[in-house]
Design an enzyme around this catalytic site. Sequence first.
Site, PDB file in Angstrom:
ATOM      1  NE  ARG A   1       0.104   1.503   3.396  1.00 30.51           N
ATOM      2  CZ  ARG A   1       1.017   2.422   3.578  1.00 30.51           C
ATOM      3  NH1 ARG A   1       2.309   2.100   3.680  1.00 30.51           N
ATOM      4  NH2 ARG A   1       0.702   3.692   3.678  1.00 30.51           N
ATOM      5  N   GLY A   2       0.229   2.410  -0.138  1.00 27.02           N
ATOM      6  CA  GLY A   2       0.984   3.643  -0.332  1.00 27.02           C
ATOM      7  C   GLY A   2       1.095   3.846  -1.840  1.00 27.02           C
ATOM      8  CB  ALA A   3       0.184   6.706  -4.009  1.00 24.09           C
TER       9      ALA A   3
ATOM     10  NE  ARG B   1      -6.415   0.819  -1.566  1.00 26.25           N
ATOM     11  CZ  ARG B   1      -5.746   1.423  -0.584  1.00 26.25           C
ATOM     12  NH1 ARG B   1      -4.444   1.238  -0.478  1.00 26.25           N
ATOM     13  NH2 ARG B   1      -6.366   2.193   0.286  1.00 26.25           N
TER      14      ARG B   1
ATOM     15  CD  GLN C   1      -3.252   2.822   6.790  1.00 24.16           C
ATOM     16  OE1 GLN C   1      -3.811   3.250   7.804  1.00 24.16           O
ATOM     17  NE2 GLN C   1      -3.903   2.569   5.682  1.00 24.16           N
TER      18      GLN C   1
ATOM     19  CG  ASP D   1      -3.322   7.853  -1.656  1.00 22.73           C
ATOM     20  OD1 ASP D   1      -3.125   8.340  -0.528  1.00 22.73           O
ATOM     21  OD2 ASP D   1      -3.040   6.682  -1.967  1.00 22.73           O
TER      22      ASP D   1
ATOM     23  CG  ASN E   1      -2.505  11.530   2.258  1.00 24.55           C
ATOM     24  OD1 ASN E   1      -1.990  10.613   1.622  1.00 24.55           O
ATOM     25  ND2 ASN E   1      -2.135  11.817   3.498  1.00 24.55           N
ATOM     26  CE  LYS E   2      -5.266   5.630   4.372  1.00 19.11           C
ATOM     27  NZ  LYS E   2      -6.264   4.700   3.770  1.00 19.11           N
TER      28      LYS E   2
HETATM   29  O1  MRU Z   1      -4.617   3.192   2.223  1.00 21.22           O
HETATM   30  P1  MRU Z   1      -3.141   3.416   2.112  1.00 21.22           P
HETATM   31  O2  MRU Z   1      -2.369   2.883   3.262  1.00 21.22           O
HETATM   32  O3  MRU Z   1      -2.609   2.933   0.771  1.00 21.22           O
HETATM   33  O4  MRU Z   1      -3.002   4.984   2.114  1.00 21.22           O
HETATM   34  C1  MRU Z   1      -1.727   5.540   1.960  1.00 21.22           C
HETATM   35  C2  MRU Z   1      -1.696   7.019   2.050  1.00 21.22           C
HETATM   36  O5  MRU Z   1      -2.693   7.666   2.202  1.00 21.22           O
HETATM   37  C3  MRU Z   1      -0.354   7.659   1.854  1.00 21.22           C
HETATM   38  O6  MRU Z   1      -0.272   8.852   2.570  1.00 21.22           O
HETATM   39  C4  MRU Z   1      -0.171   7.981   0.360  1.00 21.22           C
HETATM   40  O7  MRU Z   1      -0.415   6.852  -0.427  1.00 21.22           O
HETATM   41  C5  MRU Z   1       1.177   8.511   0.072  1.00 21.22           C
HETATM   42  S1  MRU Z   1       2.441   7.318   0.216  1.00 21.22           S
HETATM   43  C6  MRU Z   1       3.914   8.043  -0.193  1.00 21.22           C
END
Ligand code: MRU
Length: 353
Positions: free
Chosen positions: A49-51, A92, A206, A247, A257-258
Site C-alpha cells: 500500500r501507499g501510492a 483501488r 498505518q 494519493d 490522502n488518507k
Molecule cells: O490506504 P493506504 O495505506 O494505501 O493509504 C496511503 C496514504 O494515504 C499515503 O499517505 C499515500 O499513499 C502517500 S504514500 C507516499
Amino acid sequence: MLKYETVDYDKENNALVILDQTKLPGEISYISLTDTEDIREAIYLLKVRGAPAIGVAAAFGLAAVSKRIEANTPEVFFEELNKRKEIINAARPTAVNLSWALERMMRVCENELPRAREAGAEGISCLTECLVKEALRMKEEDIAVCRKIGENGLTLLKQGDGILTHCNAGGLATCRYGTATAPVYIGQEQGYDFHVYADETRPLLQGARLTAFELQAAGVDVTLLCDNMAASLMVKGKIQAVLVGCDRVAANGDTANKIGTSGVAILANYYHIPFYVCAPFSTIDFQTETGKDIPIEERNADEVTTLWYKEKMTADGVKVYNPAFDVTDHSLITAFITERGIIAPDDLKKMDV
Ligand code: MRU
C-alpha cells in the site's frame, strides 16, 4: 532506514515480491505473486500500500503475469495483457499511481509491438522482457524521486523541528525513503535531529503499525498519538511543520490522502503551522480538475467495527461510514514538495508540460 525491500521482482521465478504490510510490525514476511487475481487482492487488502509502492507493485505484477500469457501473436498477447491490466487496475480507485504505472507499462508494450512482429517466434519474449525492464526502471526512478523530495523538503526544516505526519508516507509506502519521511531520513544522514509525531491513523493504523515502526527502526525520535490529539500538540508549540503524502493531486492542487488528512490541514491552518504535501509528479493528475472529481474509495465496515478488537465493538446493524481518503482543499496547503522543487498550489498548473 528500514533494510527491507517493500516491492521487488524475482527474475528467476518471474514473480512480484512484496513485504506483507498487514503483518507488520510483528512479522517480517514476504509474499511471492504471479497470478492476476492474487495481485489485485494483495493490493486491495493493503498487503502492499501507499501510492508509489502500489504503482511499482502493479508494474512488477503485470510483468510477472505477462510471462504466463499464452498467445500466438504479439497482438493477441497485447489484448490478453490489457485484460489483466484492467483487473489489477480495479484494485483501488484513489491512488493515481496505480493506473499511471499500468498505463506506462501498456504504452511501452504497444511501442514495442512492431519490433515484436518482426522478431517472429521470439516476439512475445521481447515484449515480456521489455515489460520487466520498464518495471525495474520505475522502481529505480521511485527511489531517486523520493530522495530528491527529501533533499528539497529538508530546505524547509530546521534542526530540532517537531514534525507531524499522518498515515504512512514512509519507506514502506514507496521503494525507499518515503515521501513525507524522506526529508527526515535525508536530514538524519546530514546530522539533523527531528521529533516526529505519528498520527495512529484509524481505522487501519498505518501510522501506529508502519510509520512508528519504520522511524523507530531507523533511529528517528518518533512519538505516536491518536488521531484526535494533534490539536493539543499544536497548541503547545510542539509542531513546526506537517508533512504528509498524497494519493492523487488534482490540477488545482486539491489533494486526496488518507482519511483524516484534511482535518489535520484545518488544524495546521488554525495554528499557523505550515502544511506540506510531499508529492512525486506521478501522483499529480492534471486530467482531474478539482478534488470533487477524485474517486474516493469506500471500504468495508468491519475495518471500523471489528478489526483490531477481540470482539465486535458495535451493536449489530449499526451503520458505518468508512472512506479510505479525504480531500484537502488547496487553500490549506502551504506547498507541494516535489522532485522538481517546492511548488505553491496556485503554480501547480504551470508544471503540466
Ligand atoms: O490506504 P493506504 O495505506 O494505501 O493509504 C496511503 C496514504 O494515504 C499515503 O499517505 C499515500 O499513499 C502517500 S504514500 C507516499
